[in-house]
Design a protein around this motif. Structure first.
Motif, PDB file in Angstrom:
ATOM      1  N   GLY A 172       0.817  -1.213   0.000  1.00 45.05           N
ATOM      2  CA  GLY A 172       0.000   0.000   0.000  1.00 45.05           C
ATOM      3  C   GLY A 172       0.844   1.254   0.000  1.00 45.05           C
ATOM      4  O   GLY A 172       0.511   2.252  -0.660  1.00 45.05           O
ATOM      5  N   ALA A 173       1.975   1.219   0.717  1.00 42.49           N
ATOM      6  CA  ALA A 173       2.861   2.382   0.760  1.00 42.49           C
ATOM      7  C   ALA A 173       3.426   2.685  -0.621  1.00 42.49           C
ATOM      8  O   ALA A 173       3.529   3.851  -1.023  1.00 42.49           O
ATOM      9  N   VAL A 174       3.802   1.663  -1.373  1.00 43.13           N
ATOM     10  CA  VAL A 174       4.366   1.878  -2.705  1.00 43.13           C
ATOM     11  C   VAL A 174       3.288   2.340  -3.677  1.00 43.13           C
ATOM     12  O   VAL A 174       3.545   3.153  -4.573  1.00 43.13           O
ATOM     13  N   LEU A 175       2.070   1.822  -3.525  1.00 43.20           N
ATOM     14  CA  LEU A 175       0.979   2.292  -4.373  1.00 43.20           C
ATOM     15  C   LEU A 175       0.697   3.775  -4.124  1.00 43.20           C
ATOM     16  O   LEU A 175       0.396   4.533  -5.052  1.00 43.20           O
ATOM     17  N   LEU A 176       0.797   4.190  -2.872  1.00 43.15           N
ATOM     18  CA  LEU A 176       0.555   5.583  -2.533  1.00 43.15           C
ATOM     19  C   LEU A 176       1.729   6.475  -2.877  1.00 43.15           C
ATOM     20  O   LEU A 176       1.551   7.661  -3.191  1.00 43.15           O
ATOM     21  N   ASP A 177       2.937   5.924  -2.813  1.00 38.60           N
ATOM     22  CA  ASP A 177       4.144   6.722  -3.047  1.00 38.60           C
ATOM     23  C   ASP A 177       5.161   5.861  -3.798  1.00 38.60           C
ATOM     24  O   ASP A 177       6.005   5.201  -3.187  1.00 38.60           O
ATOM     25  N   PRO A 178       5.102   5.814  -5.133  1.00 38.01           N
ATOM     26  CA  PRO A 178       6.024   4.962  -5.908  1.00 38.01           C
ATOM     27  C   PRO A 178       7.489   5.254  -5.634  1.00 38.01           C
ATOM     28  O   PRO A 178       8.347   4.381  -5.836  1.00 38.01           O
ATOM     29  N   ALA A 179       7.808   6.468  -5.152  1.00 32.17           N
ATOM     30  CA  ALA A 179       9.206   6.794  -4.869  1.00 32.17           C
ATOM     31  C   ALA A 179       9.778   5.932  -3.754  1.00 32.17           C
ATOM     32  O   ALA A 179      11.007   5.836  -3.611  1.00 32.17           O
ATOM     33  N   GLN A 180       8.930   5.282  -2.983  1.00 32.06           N
ATOM     34  CA  GLN A 180       9.419   4.418  -1.911  1.00 32.06           C
ATOM     35  C   GLN A 180      10.178   3.214  -2.456  1.00 32.06           C
ATOM     36  O   GLN A 180      10.938   2.569  -1.726  1.00 32.06           O
ATOM     37  N   LEU A 181       9.994   2.914  -3.728  1.00 37.32           N
ATOM     38  CA  LEU A 181      10.754   1.808  -4.322  1.00 37.32           C
ATOM     39  C   LEU A 181      12.254   2.069  -4.258  1.00 37.32           C
ATOM     40  O   LEU A 181      13.060   1.135  -4.243  1.00 37.32           O
ATOM     41  N   ASP A 182      12.640   3.339  -4.223  1.00 36.01           N
ATOM     42  CA  ASP A 182      14.066   3.660  -4.124  1.00 36.01           C
ATOM     43  C   ASP A 182      14.660   3.170  -2.813  1.00 36.01           C
ATOM     44  O   ASP A 182      15.861   2.880  -2.730  1.00 36.01           O
ATOM     45  N   THR A 183      13.864   3.091  -1.785  1.00 35.50           N
ATOM     46  CA  THR A 183      14.361   2.659  -0.466  1.00 35.50           C
ATOM     47  C   THR A 183      14.192   1.165  -0.252  1.00 35.50           C
ATOM     48  O   THR A 183      14.507   0.666   0.824  1.00 35.50           O
ATOM     49  N   LEU A 184      13.701   0.432  -1.271  1.00 39.17           N
ATOM     50  CA  LEU A 184      13.388  -0.990  -1.111  1.00 39.17           C
ATOM     51  C   LEU A 184      14.114  -1.853  -2.140  1.00 39.17           C
ATOM     52  O   LEU A 184      13.674  -2.965  -2.427  1.00 39.17           O
ATOM     53  N   SER A 185      15.227  -1.359  -2.681  1.00 35.57           N
ATOM     54  CA  SER A 185      15.942  -2.130  -3.696  1.00 35.57           C
ATOM     55  C   SER A 185      16.527  -3.417  -3.146  1.00 35.57           C
ATOM     56  O   SER A 185      16.859  -4.327  -3.904  1.00 35.57           O
ATOM     57  N   TRP A 186      16.665  -3.518  -1.832  1.00 35.21           N
ATOM     58  CA  TRP A 186      17.210  -4.724  -1.199  1.00 35.21           C
ATOM     59  C   TRP A 186      16.155  -5.812  -1.029  1.00 35.21           C
ATOM     60  O   TRP A 186      16.467  -6.931  -0.639  1.00 35.21           O
ATOM     61  N   LEU A 187      14.895  -5.505  -1.330  1.00 36.82           N
ATOM     62  CA  LEU A 187      13.804  -6.463  -1.153  1.00 36.82           C
ATOM     63  C   LEU A 187      13.494  -7.120  -2.491  1.00 36.82           C
ATOM     64  O   LEU A 187      13.498  -6.468  -3.543  1.00 36.82           O
ATOM     65  N   GLU A 188      13.230  -8.427  -2.464  1.00 39.12           N
ATOM     66  CA  GLU A 188      12.929  -9.191  -3.668  1.00 39.12           C
ATOM     67  C   GLU A 188      11.488  -9.684  -3.626  1.00 39.12           C
ATOM     68  O   GLU A 188      10.917  -9.866  -2.545  1.00 39.12           O
TER      69      GLU A 188
END
Length: 400
Positions: A13-29
């Motif tokens: 839900g956080a990424v749907l609301l704020d796609p920029a959060q993907l920048d902080t989640l590059s370590w997640l698969e």
């Protein structure tokens, strides 16, 4: 209420609301998520974002095409996804800026599941191959488990080094040793009979065979007595062996019985001590692997175990297997494996751990910046949120 499920939903839900959060989640698969639908959604978010990064409008909204495109992309991987579930994910997210913390929860659950999976696999192989005394498959799966633990440690941001458990560990199932296969007991009994009957036989196995390698505790105690006689350069026969057993009080405390000793000392004394000893230590390798796998599975199934501590104690549980494996290699004249060179990831471990600690939580923001964004249309009173300042491309770490 499943905290892990809530964490996965809040992260998506956080990424749907704020796609920029993907920048902080590059370590997640994607495979770190438990539910297949969540795996597909996160993979679709990364794919969709890589093609065209959605940006917020001037009023703080996120284009509806971001939501519909993500759901459509994920729908090609799994069935049953709809836009309504995407809105459910959005509703499950209290604060989009907390995405790195939600991601840490997802990664922690993934670590527990991954360790459990590989421990169960090693345990199964050890149980199956116990009767055949085949060690190659067992050692292969043990090496795979050790490698997985090292990779998980680097992803979590900690060092992959053994950690001894606390003296009194409660709430964990104690490993149950594998039942002794009749053929193993016979091999041990024949070996002891050969060692008693052939004076020079003890020298063939003394350097690499230990009392703990025997599945039957009584057989291990007899071997300990024979080893003591050999160490003191005293003769070994039925009389001296019986005297050493009696001196150690093994008959008085019930560890051994005269009938048991009669079966050992009166057995056939013909055979190769080295060959029989190799069979005994092979059984020890398989049995030790089974105990280690059971211990690790018990640790991984404990949800209260922090990932760093889980990985450290799991590596510690594999220690006895490494020791008996080294002696098995000595028994078979195999060279010791060359030490592996540290890869670039290991050389940069200190810096990675610092970055991991920084990405464990998001930066404090003002009340205006903490406002919740919307998808497709702005809420009344909603202001534009700034992009999270959490350090990108780093994995989270929890104190252990």
């Amino acid at each position: 209420m499943d905290a892990l499920l809530k964490g996965e939903q809040a992260l998506l839900g956080a990424v749907l609301l704020d796609p920029a959060q993907l920048d902080t989640l590059s370590w997640l698969e994607p495979h770190d998520f438990y539910r297949p639908a969540h795996q597909a959604l996160f993979a679709a978010m990364r794919t969709h974002s890589a093609k065209e990064r959605p940006t917020r409008e001037a009023d703080g909204t996120v284009p509806m095409s971001w939501l519909t495109g993500t759901v459509a992309e994920a729908g090609r991987r799994v069935r049953g996804l709809s836009a309504s579930y995407a809105h459910t994910l959005i509703a499950a997210c209290p604060r989009p800026k907390n995405a790195p913390v939600y991601g840490r929860m997802v990664l922690e659950g993934s670590i527990h599941r991954t360790v459990t999976e590989h421990a169960v696999r090693l345990e199964h192989v050890a149980r199956v191959e116990a009767e055949q005394q085949q060690v190659d498959g067992v050692l292969h799966h043990a090496d795979v488990l050790a490698g997985v633990l090292g990779d998980l440690a680097r992803r979590w941001g900690t060092e992959p080094r053994p950690l001894a458990p606390p003296p009194a560990t409660t709430g964990l199932a104690q490993p149950v040793p594998s039942p002794t296969v009749p053929a193993q007991a016979e091999d041990e009994q024949f070996l002891l009979a050969v060692l008693v009957s052939q004076p020079a036989a003890m020298a063939e196995v003394y350097d690499w065979l230990r009392p703990g390698d025997f599945a039957e505790p009584g057989h291990g105690q007899v071997y300990r007595c024979l080893g003591s006689l050999h160490h003191r350069s005293e003769p070994i026969d039925e009389v001296t062996a019986l005297w050493e057993v009696q001196r150690r009080g093994l008959l008085a405390d019930g560890t051994l019985s005269h009938e048991h000793l009669g079966n050992v000392f009166g057995g056939p004394g013909a055979g190769s001590a080295e060959w029989l000893g190799d069979r005994v230590i092979r059984s020890s390798v398989v049995r030790t692997a089974a105990v280690a796998a059971t211990t690790i599975r018990s640790l991984a199934e404990n949800e209260a175990m922090a990932p760093g501590r889980l990985i450290g104690q799991a590596l510690h549980a594999l220690g006895p297997l490494d020791e008996v494996r080294a002696r098995w290699r000595t028994a078979n004249g195999l060279p010791s494996p060359a030490p592996a060179e540290a890869d670039p990831l290991e050389r940069s471990a200190p810096a990675a751990r610092v970055r991991a600690a920084l990405s464990r939580s998001s930066t404090r923001q003002s009340a205006a910046q903490d406002a919740r964004p919307t998808v497709g249309f702005p809420r009344s009173g909603t202001t534009t949120t700034s992009r999270s300042r959490t350090s990108p491309s780093h994995h989270p770490r929890s104190t252990s």
